[in-house]
Every structure is written in C-alpha cells, then in structure tokens.
Design a protein around this motif. Structure first.
Motif, PDB file in Angstrom:
ATOM      1  N   SER A   5      24.107 -83.250 -74.521  1.00 27.15           N
ATOM      2  CA  SER A   5      25.256 -83.827 -75.409  1.00 27.15           C
ATOM      3  C   SER A   5      26.432 -83.850 -74.435  1.00 27.15           C
ATOM      4  CB  SER A   5      25.600 -83.394 -76.611  1.00 27.15           C
ATOM      5  OG  SER A   5      25.996 -82.182 -76.474  1.00 27.15           O
ATOM      6  N   GLY A   6      27.382 -84.811 -74.530  1.00 26.90           N
ATOM      7  CA  GLY A   6      28.798 -84.819 -73.736  1.00 26.90           C
ATOM      8  C   GLY A   6      28.595 -85.513 -72.313  1.00 26.90           C
ATOM      9  N   SER A   7      29.545 -85.361 -71.684  1.00 27.51           N
ATOM     10  CA  SER A   7      29.541 -85.985 -70.334  1.00 27.51           C
ATOM     11  C   SER A   7      30.513 -85.070 -69.390  1.00 27.51           C
ATOM     12  CB  SER A   7      29.996 -87.388 -70.241  1.00 27.51           C
ATOM     13  OG  SER A   7      31.207 -87.527 -70.659  1.00 27.51           O
ATOM     14  N   GLY A   8      30.114 -84.966 -68.515  1.00 26.90           N
ATOM     15  CA  GLY A   8      30.905 -84.136 -67.114  1.00 26.90           C
ATOM     16  C   GLY A   8      29.944 -83.091 -66.592  1.00 26.90           C
ATOM     17  N   SER A  11      31.734 -80.650 -75.430  1.00 30.13           N
ATOM     18  CA  SER A  11      31.346 -82.130 -75.174  1.00 30.13           C
ATOM     19  C   SER A  11      32.232 -83.075 -74.538  1.00 30.13           C
ATOM     20  CB  SER A  11      30.663 -82.848 -76.286  1.00 30.13           C
ATOM     21  OG  SER A  11      29.496 -81.956 -76.590  1.00 30.13           O
ATOM     22  N   TYR A  33      32.178 -81.670 -70.644  1.00 33.42           N
ATOM     23  CA  TYR A  33      30.856 -81.001 -70.096  1.00 33.42           C
ATOM     24  C   TYR A  33      29.757 -81.701 -70.482  1.00 33.42           C
ATOM     25  CZ  TYR A  33      34.204 -77.337 -68.885  1.00 33.42           C
ATOM     26  OH  TYR A  33      35.165 -76.382 -68.376  1.00 33.42           O
ATOM     27  N   THR A  34      28.658 -82.086 -69.794  1.00 40.00           N
ATOM     28  CA  THR A  34      27.210 -82.186 -70.053  1.00 40.00           C
ATOM     29  C   THR A  34      26.462 -80.888 -70.655  1.00 40.00           C
ATOM     30  OG1 THR A  34      27.141 -84.163 -69.028  1.00 40.00           O
ATOM     31  CG2 THR A  34      25.075 -83.153 -69.706  1.00 40.00           C
ATOM     32  N   GLU A  79      16.880 -83.415 -66.181  1.00 39.31           N
ATOM     33  CA  GLU A  79      17.973 -83.898 -66.358  1.00 39.31           C
ATOM     34  C   GLU A  79      18.878 -84.426 -65.003  1.00 39.31           C
ATOM     35  OE1 GLU A  79      19.279 -85.009 -69.169  1.00 39.31           O
ATOM     36  OE2 GLU A  79      17.198 -84.364 -69.901  1.00 39.31           O
TER      37      GLU A  79
END
Length: 116
Positions: A18-21, A45, A48-49, A85
């Motif tokens: 979840s999330g991004s970064g 989230s 950060y991923t 990933e």
C-alpha cells in the motif's frame, strides 16, 4: 491495500502493498502476523510504499518446508518479495523474529538496504 502472494520454493507467501514513495518492508515477530502493523498503514502510506508480508508459517502464508530452516531462508524469501515488487533499495523494520530476519537480510543483501 493490495493483497499479493509469491511462490517461494514451492511455498505460497502472502503480503500486502500500500501507499507510494520509498519502499519500507515491515517484518512481524514470532507467533504474530502482518496485522500487528495495521495501525501504521494509514499514517505511513502517504510517504512510503509499505510491503507487509505474513512471514512463512504465519497468517495466510504457508510454512517453509525442508530440514534446518534458518533465518537466512526467511531473509531470502523477503528478497524474493522485493524482487517481485521491484524497488532497488528498501528500508526494513523488524519486530522480534522480524529483527533477526532483518539482520540476516543485511548480511546477505547489504546493497539492497537503505536503512534497517
């Protein structure tokens, strides 16, 4: 949150993303599962991923098979998830047994770690 799984040495290992970064992998302790990190998912989230596995033998993940399973086997499994990933580097955060896996990972794959 995206539920995912990989096959590692004929063992199904489940995890969420979840999330991004920047990538952060959260490793739970013995006799726990990924749910211990639930309260951190929303606040982290945004930046950060988060890659949060159920360690083999915990939660939705099957038990690793074979004789003399070591922390290095768990560390190699976490590397397989990261390979799936795609991040070139990752921060690992480990609680209890997850900390031991993190140490084994740091010895095996130091170039992959941003922080541990």
């Amino acid at each position: 949150m995206n539920d995912k799984s990989i096959s590692y040495k004929n063992t199904r290992v489940c995890y969420t993303v979840s999330g991004s970064g920047a990538a952060v992998m959260l490793l739970h302790g013995f006799a726990e599962d990924s749910r211990i990190w639930e309260q951190l998912v929303e606040p982290l989230s945004d930046k950060y991923t988060l890659i949060i596995p159920d360690l083999p033998g915990s939660g939705k993940s099957a038990l690793l098979t074979g004789d003399n399973i070591q922390m290095t086997d768990y560390a190699d499994c976490m590397k397989a998830i990261l390979n799936e990933e795609g991040p070139e580097e990752c921060t690992l955060i480990g609680h209890s047994m997850g900390g031991y896996i993190m140490l084994a990972f740091a010895e095996m794959y130091p170039g992959t770690l941003k922080a541990a």
